[in-house]
Motif scaffolding. Structure first.
Motif, PDB file in Angstrom:
ATOM      1  N   GLY A 166     -12.858   2.687  11.884  1.00 51.47           N
ATOM      2  CA  GLY A 166     -14.067   2.693  12.694  1.00 51.47           C
ATOM      3  C   GLY A 166     -15.349   2.678  11.884  1.00 51.47           C
ATOM      4  N   GLY A 167     -15.289   2.127  10.675  1.00 52.95           N
ATOM      5  CA  GLY A 167     -16.484   2.057   9.853  1.00 52.95           C
ATOM      6  C   GLY A 167     -16.750   3.288   9.018  1.00 52.95           C
ATOM      7  N   VAL A 168     -15.924   4.321   9.167  1.00 51.03           N
ATOM      8  CA  VAL A 168     -16.100   5.533   8.358  1.00 51.03           C
ATOM      9  C   VAL A 168     -15.845   5.184   6.893  1.00 51.03           C
ATOM     10  CG1 VAL A 168     -15.201   7.830   7.854  1.00 51.03           C
ATOM     11  CG2 VAL A 168     -15.450   7.078  10.228  1.00 51.03           C
ATOM     12  N   ARG A 169     -16.745   5.647   6.024  1.00 56.57           N
ATOM     13  CA  ARG A 169     -16.620   5.377   4.599  1.00 56.57           C
ATOM     14  C   ARG A 169     -16.308   6.674   3.854  1.00 56.57           C
ATOM     15  NH1 ARG A 169     -18.381   0.493   3.225  1.00 56.57           N
ATOM     16  NH2 ARG A 169     -19.092   1.068   1.126  1.00 56.57           N
ATOM     17  N   VAL A 170     -15.423   6.560   2.880  1.00 56.88           N
ATOM     18  CA  VAL A 170     -14.958   7.702   2.105  1.00 56.88           C
ATOM     19  C   VAL A 170     -14.991   7.319   0.628  1.00 56.88           C
ATOM     20  CG1 VAL A 170     -13.492   8.567   3.977  1.00 56.88           C
ATOM     21  CG2 VAL A 170     -12.548   6.927   2.334  1.00 56.88           C
ATOM     22  N   PRO A 171     -14.741   8.257  -0.272  1.00 57.06           N
ATOM     23  CA  PRO A 171     -14.658   7.881  -1.685  1.00 57.06           C
ATOM     24  C   PRO A 171     -13.634   6.774  -1.915  1.00 57.06           C
ATOM     25  CG  PRO A 171     -14.774  10.262  -1.478  1.00 57.06           C
ATOM     26  CD  PRO A 171     -14.614   9.722  -0.084  1.00 57.06           C
ATOM     27  N   ILE A 219      -2.297   9.732   9.980  1.00 58.52           N
ATOM     28  CA  ILE A 219      -2.335  11.001   9.239  1.00 58.52           C
ATOM     29  C   ILE A 219      -3.098  10.845   7.934  1.00 58.52           C
ATOM     30  CG2 ILE A 219      -0.925  12.663   7.955  1.00 58.52           C
ATOM     31  CD1 ILE A 219       1.221  12.317  10.120  1.00 58.52           C
ATOM     32  N   VAL A 220      -2.817   9.783   7.202  1.00 58.93           N
ATOM     33  CA  VAL A 220      -3.489   9.628   5.912  1.00 58.93           C
ATOM     34  C   VAL A 220      -4.976   9.332   6.097  1.00 58.93           C
ATOM     35  CG1 VAL A 220      -3.062   7.133   5.587  1.00 58.93           C
ATOM     36  CG2 VAL A 220      -3.269   8.649   3.606  1.00 58.93           C
ATOM     37  N   ARG A 221      -5.318   8.644   7.184  1.00 61.25           N
ATOM     38  CA  ARG A 221      -6.744   8.404   7.458  1.00 61.25           C
ATOM     39  C   ARG A 221      -7.442   9.721   7.774  1.00 61.25           C
ATOM     40  NH1 ARG A 221      -5.724   4.616  10.510  1.00 61.25           N
ATOM     41  NH2 ARG A 221      -6.008   5.563  12.550  1.00 61.25           N
ATOM     42  N   ARG A 222      -6.763  10.574   8.519  1.00 63.99           N
ATOM     43  CA  ARG A 222      -7.329  11.896   8.826  1.00 63.99           C
ATOM     44  C   ARG A 222      -7.510  12.707   7.547  1.00 63.99           C
ATOM     45  NH1 ARG A 222      -4.341  16.551  12.519  1.00 63.99           N
ATOM     46  NH2 ARG A 222      -5.869  18.215  12.172  1.00 63.99           N
ATOM     47  N   MET A 278     -10.616  11.489   5.716  1.00 67.85           N
ATOM     48  CA  MET A 278     -11.870  11.886   6.361  1.00 67.85           C
ATOM     49  C   MET A 278     -12.119  13.380   6.228  1.00 67.85           C
ATOM     50  SD  MET A 278     -12.188   9.391   9.722  1.00 67.85           S
ATOM     51  CE  MET A 278     -10.583   9.722  10.421  1.00 67.85           C
ATOM     52  N   GLU A 279     -11.066  14.188   6.349  1.00 66.81           N
ATOM     53  CA  GLU A 279     -11.247  15.633   6.254  1.00 66.81           C
ATOM     54  C   GLU A 279     -11.530  16.083   4.826  1.00 66.81           C
ATOM     55  OE1 GLU A 279      -8.026  17.749   8.040  1.00 66.81           O
ATOM     56  OE2 GLU A 279      -8.528  17.086  10.085  1.00 66.81           O
ATOM     57  N   THR A 280     -11.008  15.321   3.857  1.00 64.34           N
ATOM     58  CA  THR A 280     -11.263  15.663   2.463  1.00 64.34           C
ATOM     59  C   THR A 280     -12.709  15.352   2.096  1.00 64.34           C
ATOM     60  OG1 THR A 280      -8.950  15.201   1.942  1.00 64.34           O
ATOM     61  CG2 THR A 280     -10.476  15.328   0.092  1.00 64.34           C
ATOM     62  N   GLY A 281     -13.205  14.235   2.617  1.00 62.25           N
ATOM     63  CA  GLY A 281     -14.618  13.914   2.479  1.00 62.25           C
ATOM     64  C   GLY A 281     -15.044  13.491   1.086  1.00 62.25           C
ATOM     65  N   GLY A 282     -16.369  13.336   0.915  1.00 60.59           N
ATOM     66  CA  GLY A 282     -16.932  12.900  -0.348  1.00 60.59           C
ATOM     67  C   GLY A 282     -17.881  11.738  -0.161  1.00 60.59           C
ATOM     68  N   SER A 283     -18.237  11.098  -1.259  1.00 63.55           N
ATOM     69  CA  SER A 283     -19.203  10.002  -1.232  1.00 63.55           C
ATOM     70  C   SER A 283     -18.728   8.849  -0.358  1.00 63.55           C
ATOM     71  CB  SER A 283     -19.446   9.490  -2.650  1.00 63.55           C
ATOM     72  OG  SER A 283     -19.918  10.518  -3.489  1.00 63.55           O
ATOM     73  N   ALA A 309      -3.392   1.955   1.132  1.00 69.16           N
ATOM     74  CA  ALA A 309      -2.086   1.631   0.545  1.00 69.16           C
ATOM     75  C   ALA A 309      -0.963   2.149   1.428  1.00 69.16           C
ATOM     76  CB  ALA A 309      -1.979   2.223  -0.859  1.00 69.16           C
ATOM     77  N   ILE A 310      -1.100   3.365   1.923  1.00 66.36           N
ATOM     78  CA  ILE A 310      -0.067   3.927   2.795  1.00 66.36           C
ATOM     79  C   ILE A 310       0.005   3.166   4.120  1.00 66.36           C
ATOM     80  CG2 ILE A 310       0.553   5.974   4.153  1.00 66.36           C
ATOM     81  CD1 ILE A 310      -0.353   7.677   1.776  1.00 66.36           C
ATOM     82  N   ALA A 311      -1.143   2.844   4.706  1.00 68.90           N
ATOM     83  CA  ALA A 311      -1.145   2.079   5.960  1.00 68.90           C
ATOM     84  C   ALA A 311      -0.432   0.740   5.782  1.00 68.90           C
ATOM     85  CB  ALA A 311      -2.581   1.858   6.434  1.00 68.90           C
ATOM     86  N   SER A 312      -0.682   0.085   4.641  1.00 68.29           N
ATOM     87  CA  SER A 312      -0.107  -1.244   4.437  1.00 68.29           C
ATOM     88  C   SER A 312       1.372  -1.208   4.088  1.00 68.29           C
ATOM     89  CB  SER A 312      -0.885  -1.989   3.343  1.00 68.29           C
ATOM     90  OG  SER A 312      -0.722  -1.374   2.085  1.00 68.29           O
ATOM     91  N   HIS A 313       1.931  -0.011   3.930  1.00 68.82           N
ATOM     92  CA  HIS A 313       3.363   0.110   3.649  1.00 68.82           C
ATOM     93  C   HIS A 313       4.082   0.789   4.816  1.00 68.82           C
ATOM     94  CE1 HIS A 313       6.710  -0.196   0.949  1.00 68.82           C
ATOM     95  NE2 HIS A 313       6.926   1.102   0.873  1.00 68.82           N
ATOM     96  N   SER A 314       3.401   0.906   5.948  1.00 66.63           N
ATOM     97  CA  SER A 314       3.922   1.711   7.051  1.00 66.63           C
ATOM     98  C   SER A 314       4.660   0.936   8.128  1.00 66.63           C
ATOM     99  CB  SER A 314       2.773   2.519   7.693  1.00 66.63           C
ATOM    100  OG  SER A 314       2.390   3.579   6.840  1.00 66.63           O
ATOM    101  N   VAL A 315       4.728  -0.394   8.022  1.00 73.18           N
ATOM    102  CA  VAL A 315       5.480  -1.155   9.024  1.00 73.18           C
ATOM    103  C   VAL A 315       6.546  -2.032   8.383  1.00 73.18           C
ATOM    104  CG1 VAL A 315       3.697  -1.118  10.806  1.00 73.18           C
ATOM    105  CG2 VAL A 315       3.675  -2.957   9.108  1.00 73.18           C
ATOM    106  N   GLU A 316       6.769  -1.878   7.073  1.00 73.33           N
ATOM    107  CA  GLU A 316       7.810  -2.608   6.349  1.00 73.33           C
ATOM    108  C   GLU A 316       7.683  -4.117   6.516  1.00 73.33           C
ATOM    109  OE1 GLU A 316       9.922  -1.735   4.152  1.00 73.33           O
ATOM    110  OE2 GLU A 316       9.806   0.438   4.275  1.00 73.33           O
ATOM    111  N   LEU A 317       6.461  -4.607   6.461  1.00 74.30           N
ATOM    112  CA  LEU A 317       6.238  -6.054   6.531  1.00 74.30           C
ATOM    113  C   LEU A 317       5.390  -6.559   5.371  1.00 74.30           C
ATOM    114  CD1 LEU A 317       5.863  -6.571  10.371  1.00 74.30           C
ATOM    115  CD2 LEU A 317       7.260  -8.007   8.871  1.00 74.30           C
ATOM    116  N   ASP A 318       5.216  -5.718   4.337  1.00 74.27           N
ATOM    117  CA  ASP A 318       4.411  -6.122   3.191  1.00 74.27           C
ATOM    118  C   ASP A 318       5.226  -7.017   2.255  1.00 74.27           C
ATOM    119  OD1 ASP A 318       5.805  -3.709   3.139  1.00 74.27           O
ATOM    120  OD2 ASP A 318       4.695  -2.899   1.457  1.00 74.27           O
ATOM    121  N   ASP A 319       4.479  -7.744   1.421  1.00 71.64           N
ATOM    122  CA  ASP A 319       5.063  -8.706   0.489  1.00 71.64           C
ATOM    123  C   ASP A 319       6.091  -8.064  -0.430  1.00 71.64           C
ATOM    124  OD1 ASP A 319       3.686  -8.074  -2.385  1.00 71.64           O
ATOM    125  OD2 ASP A 319       2.445  -7.472  -0.710  1.00 71.64           O
ATOM    126  N   VAL A 320       6.744  -8.901  -1.240  1.00 69.52           N
ATOM    127  CA  VAL A 320       7.775  -8.394  -2.148  1.00 69.52           C
ATOM    128  C   VAL A 320       7.962  -9.382  -3.294  1.00 69.52           C
ATOM    129  CG1 VAL A 320       9.669  -9.525  -0.948  1.00 69.52           C
ATOM    130  CG2 VAL A 320      10.113  -7.383  -2.138  1.00 69.52           C
TER     131      VAL A 320
END
Length: 451
Positions: A71-76, A51-54, A57-62, A85-96
């Protein structure tokens, strides 16, 4: 008159380069980046990650920076930091951290990688920025906790925005005055509440604004937007606003000589204060034998008052809620001897055997336990026998660390389904030598492959 803490810190961070950082902290930064990539790769395949990746991409920009599994898509850069940041906190396995109050990498590493791409930074600059961002988080948490947490603020985003701003500011090569402004503007955006436990994705969201806002603060400061130098220790500054027990000493103590960064890693896919309970459950399962688990009559967990009243969710409604449920996590660990991603799937939440164990767990506060995350567990078996275990330092902690082989296995478990085993091997190899890499962006490029 004593100068504001933000000025002292800005002088330090704006001049911090890799040659001034002890080797052990540079190695810690590499380990943190490697752990972050594994967790973010797995997180990119979750619903919250998609969802956050979508959104980005939909917000767009540089086209400035990439997203994990985008997939190589680049965004601001601000959107990339937010999404990663959200992806890396989405499986509860990040550092602490060692007190299980916050996570370093979702705000800091996500912001640093995005800023490094925007700035065309080197690998050495990335490593220094990650250390600087983590140091900023650690100092602010030490100055404001446990009061900040006890008042209902989530430490990861509230202090993480400063860590993200410092990391991005270092990569944008801000001078002292601009770094002061970046800290001021970060404070203007500090937020995050502990009202995040439950069936929703709320907890996954929290590090996103911190990473994004930190990059925003650094970009705005680079453009000349000024921020308040008194943002940290002023009369109405961050520390007094967010904490009833503000101690200014940790903000600058040993600055330039000490780096109070203590990073621990997760062996289980759930909130860190639950891990001690899982270690106890696995130990007791080993003592009594797997066959005896279904006959368990009673489970009593003694927790230090610091965490005793958190995570008591006997019947989680979603896997999001299960990952912050002590009851469920102990039950599934007793049943299956593990608590990784396969144990936190929706169908497990309806398993009668797991639900039975989850519902019988009783938590008792015990201030005699030595650490805030300590756990003592007693289990009564079908024949009346009792089994007990106590864990003060969970697997992955500094006192009970994961081996390099275990850390690599974790990265493969999480990353192989996304970019393949060879892709993970190449990424880990690149991280080991990132300090000499001419382009930090090479790391994110390697995370865009497909198995």
């Amino acid at each position: 008159m004593t100068e504001p803490a933000a000025v002292t810190l800005a002088r330090h961070f704006s001049s911090l380069t890799i040659d001034r950082i002890p080797a052990r902290h540079l190695e810690d930064a590499k380990a943190l980046i490697a752990d972050w990539f594994g967790v973010a790769l797995a997180g990119s395949r979750t619903e919250s990650g998609a969802i956050v990746r979508r959104f980005a991409m939909e917000t767009g920009g540089s086209a400035e920076a990439a997203m994990v599994n985008g997939g190589g898509v680049r965004v601001p850069a601000v959107h990339a930091a937010f999404a990663n940041a959200i992806a890396s906190h989405s499986v509860e396995l990040d550092d602490v951290d060692i007190l299980a109050l916050y996570h370093f990498s979702p705000p800091v590493v996500a912001a640093a990688l995005a800023a490094a791409e925007r700035a065309g930074a080197t690998g050495a600059e990335l490593l220094a920025a990650v250390v600087g961002g983590c140091e900023a988080m650690a100092r602010l948490s030490d100055a404001t906790n446990p009061s900040l947490r006890n008042r209902g603020y989530h430490t990861t985003p509230t202090v993480g925005v400063f860590g993200a701003a410092v990391a991005a500011g270092m990569l944008f090569r801000l001078n002292e005055a601009a770094m002061v402004s970046a800290l001021g503007l970060a404070g203007a955006q500090a937020s995050g509440l502990m009202e995040m436990y439950g069936p929703s994705m709320q907890k996954r969201f929290n590090p996103g604004p911190a990473a994004r806002n930190g990059v925003t603060a650094a970009v705005m400061a680079a453009l000349g937007f000024t921020g308040a130098a008194t943002i940290l220790d002023g009369e109405r500054g961050f520390c007094r606003a967010f904490s009833d027990g503000f101690d200014p000493v940790p903000l600058t103590r040993g600055l330039g000589e000490e780096f109070p960064i203590f990073i621990e890693y997760k062996a289980y896919s759930c909130a860190r204060p639950i891990h001690n309970g899982i270690d106890c459950a696995i130990d007791i399962r080993r003592q009594m034998g797997a066959a005896g688990v279904d006959g368990i009559r009673r489970i009593t967990v003694r927790r230090h008052p610091t965490w005793a009243h958190y995570h008591q969710i006997p019947h989680p409604a979603t896997h999001h809620e299960a990952q912050v449920s002590l009851n469920y996590s102990v039950a599934v660990a007793l049943r299956e001897g593990a608590a990784l991603l396969p144990q936190y799937v929706e169908e497990k939440l309806r398993d009668p055997a797991i639900l039975r164990l989850s519902g019988m767990l009783t938590v008792v506060p015990d201030e005699t336990l030595p650490r805030g995350v300590s756990c003592h567990m007693t289990v009564e078996a079908a024949d009346g026998a009792f089994f007990a275990a106590q864990v003060d330092h969970p697997k992955g902690s500094i006192a009970n660390p994961m081996t390099p082989a275990e850390a690599a296995a974790k990265a493969h478990l999480l990353g192989d389904p996304v970019i393949g085993a060879e892709g993970v091997d190449r990424l880990l190899a690149q991280i080991r030598t990132v300090g000499t890499a001419p382009r930090a962006a090479a790391l994110m490029a390697l995370a865009q492959g497909a198995p």
